[in-house]
Design an enzyme around this catalytic site. Structure first.
Site, PDB file in Angstrom:
ATOM      1  CG  ASP A 173      -1.748   1.250   1.419  1.00 23.44           C
ATOM      2  OD1 ASP A 173      -2.124   1.821   0.319  1.00 23.44           O
ATOM      3  OD2 ASP A 173      -2.429   1.204   2.408  1.00 23.44           O
ATOM      4  CG  ASP A 194      -3.269   3.608  -3.216  1.00 22.82           C
ATOM      5  OD1 ASP A 194      -4.169   3.082  -3.717  1.00 22.82           O
ATOM      6  OD2 ASP A 194      -3.185   4.197  -2.154  1.00 22.82           O
ATOM      7  CD  GLU A 195      -5.325  -0.400  -1.124  1.00 25.03           C
ATOM      8  OE1 GLU A 195      -5.744  -1.529  -0.455  1.00 25.03           O
ATOM      9  OE2 GLU A 195      -6.378   0.495  -1.435  1.00 25.03           O
TER      10      GLU A 195
END
Lengths: 419, 87
Positions: free
Chosen positions: A13, A115-116
């Site tokens: 993350d 973003d993960e």
């Protein structure tokens, strides 16, 4: 070496993703100011001061600025706040660069959002060391090469690894294996659990559940009475039970949608139809670009009093025609709208199928072929010369943009309900 | 060294593998006059991928107004632009 029956899953993350990416981009281009170290946010339009906070720096957090609040209220909390507009092309580039690095560490990677990422580290120990060593290698490499920091959560399933990556930030590796659940997960407030939102948390508080541990020890049957199947889902999550695989083909889009907050209140049907058309234009262009056809059209409306509602309709056959989807959208709108002023409108297409192999339909109107050719020509003109080069006459002198929305983070949803 | 990040005009050669080497560049000085600087020596060449954006960074040495100076040039692959990064 004995075979381990358990999987090892990493959840990676990016720490305040949009803000870190903007900061690194600015530093690379000669800025001497690291916007991660001052109160700053990403979001909206800094000149018009419209929009919401999408990401905040750690110093901005100290002013109690929250993701999702309006820029106006954030500026009131901190008048010196630096505001930067979002840049989705930059985010997609950063995300892709990160994906490229992660690919070196496992064949199974799932892009959970922009973003993960989840990666399946099972049996990778012999290559990169034990999970904690491996995670540290990945974390440090991303920091060194791409310039931003990440948190990595390690566990035996996706849910627990996601919970672990959220523990303390930034730039850290955490583990949360099933035997660590009572110590690390259960003392946390129940709101921190994945899939427990504001509404669910309120219901849980009412029945005396305040921590994740309370939820885990609650009787699942009575929880089902209160919260239906969602109760069972979060009870499982509270106990760390979740076994979905890391899906390595995340580009399987389930729906394409677009929505826009309108700077004025829409009070008449014609304007509303025009806004729907502007949204449909961009959505359909994206649909065709992805080589998909849609079987369901849905619209969502939000009034000036923030009451939202939506309607959807299944089509007789799959289509990617702008006109046909627009006609469906306005008929849905006319059925739904009760005449109140509207602030936000959205169009979403789902039940997608590939447009490369299509079942022909005897219900397909004849003029579709012509429309298909027209759509394709319009798309080509817009791609080659810009989206403003060709537009529908209805938008002339209307003050409404002929295309609304565009590349939005809906391409990579920020938070998905399906883990 | 001070960060400038100033766009410059560049003459460079590209190897068969596509790797550029700066030869000489033109920039404007403080009084608005153009000055041409020949890259005398490339001390190091590194590649950076910050924020996923690939750039070549060259640490170079040249005689500028008779004084030998060390500075950094950057080449951004996505835009094909050269910058005087630091001097």
């Amino acid at each position: 070496m004995g075979k381990s029956p358990d999987r090892i899953i990493f959840h990676i993350d990016v720490n305040s993703a949009y803000l870190s990416w903007e900061a690194v981009h600015r530093l690379q281009h000669g800025s001497e100011l690291d916007i991660r170290k001052i109160p700053s946010v990403i979001g909206g339009d800094p000149v018009e001061r419209r929009g919401i906070v999408l990401a905040k720096s750690i110093p901005a957090k100290k002013y109690n600025i929250k993701t999702g609040e309006t820029l106006y209220s954030a500026m009131q909390k901190c008048p010196k706040l630096a505001v930067f507009p979002p840049r989705y092309d930059l985010y997609v580039r950063c995300s892709t660069a990160m994906h490229k690095i992660l690919k070196e560490y496992s064949p199974k990677i799932q892009r959970f959002s922009i973003d993960e990422f989840f990666i399946d580290y099972t049996n990778m120990e012999k290559h990169f060391g034990n999970p904690i060593e491996g995670a540290n290698i990945i974390k440090n490499r991303i920091h060194k090469e791409l310039g931003f920091t990440v948190n990595i959560g390690i566990s035996s399933n996706k849910l627990l690894s996601k919970m672990a990556s959220d523990f303390s930030k930034p730039n850290k590796v955490h583990t949360l294996f099933p035997n660590q659940i009572p110590d690390k997960l259960w003392p946390l407030p129940v709101e921190d659990l994945f899939m427990v939102g504001k509404a669910t948390a309120q219901k849980l508080h009412k029945i005396g559940i305040n921590t994740i541990g309370d939820l885990a020890k609650y009787n699942p049957k009575s929880l089902e009475k209160h919260l239906k199947s969602h109760g069972i889902l979060i009870w499982n999550f509270a106990n760390g039970i979740e076994d979905s695989p890391v899906l390595d083909s995340p580009s399987n889009i389930k729906s394409i949608g677009n929505s826009s907050t309108i700077p004025f209140d829409v009070e008449d049907k014609n304007t509303a139809h025009m806004i729907l058309l502007a949204l449909v234009e961009t959505v359909c262009m994206r649909l065709r670009n992805e080589h998909h056809r849609a079987g369901v059209v849905s619209i969502s409306l939000k009034t000036n009093e923030f009451i939202s509602y939506s309607r959807q309709k299944k089509l007789n056959c799959h289509t990617d025609s702008t006109n046909f989807i627009y006609e469906t959208a306005i008929s849905l709108f006319d059925e739904t709208w009760k005449g109140e002023p509207l602030r936000h409108m959205g169009v979403r297409l789902s039940d997608l199928c590939s447009s490369e192999a299509v079942q022909l339909s005897i219900f397909e109107p004849e003029e579709w072929l012509k429309q298909k050719q027209l759509d394709s020509v319009i798309d080509k003109i817009r791609i080659k010369y810009g989206t403003d080069k060709i537009m529908r006459a209805v938008f002339l002198n209307s003050g409404i943009k002929p295309l609304l929305g565009g590349v939005s983070e809906e391409d990579y949803p920020v938070m998905s309900s399906i883990i | 060294m001070k960060v400038l990040m100033k766009p410059i005009e560049m003459i460079a050669y590209f190897e068969q593998e596509g790797i550029p080497t700066p030869i000489r560049f033109r920039t404007s000085s403080e009084n608005g006059l153009h000055i041409v600087i020949k890259v005398n020596k490339i001390i190091t060449k590194t590649e950076e991928k910050l924020a996923g954006n690939k750039m070549y960074v060259f640490r170079c040495m040249s005689f500028i107004n008779g004084i030998e100076k060390v500075y950094e040039l950057k080449y951004e692959l996505s835009t094909c632009k050269w910058f005087l990064f630091k001097i």
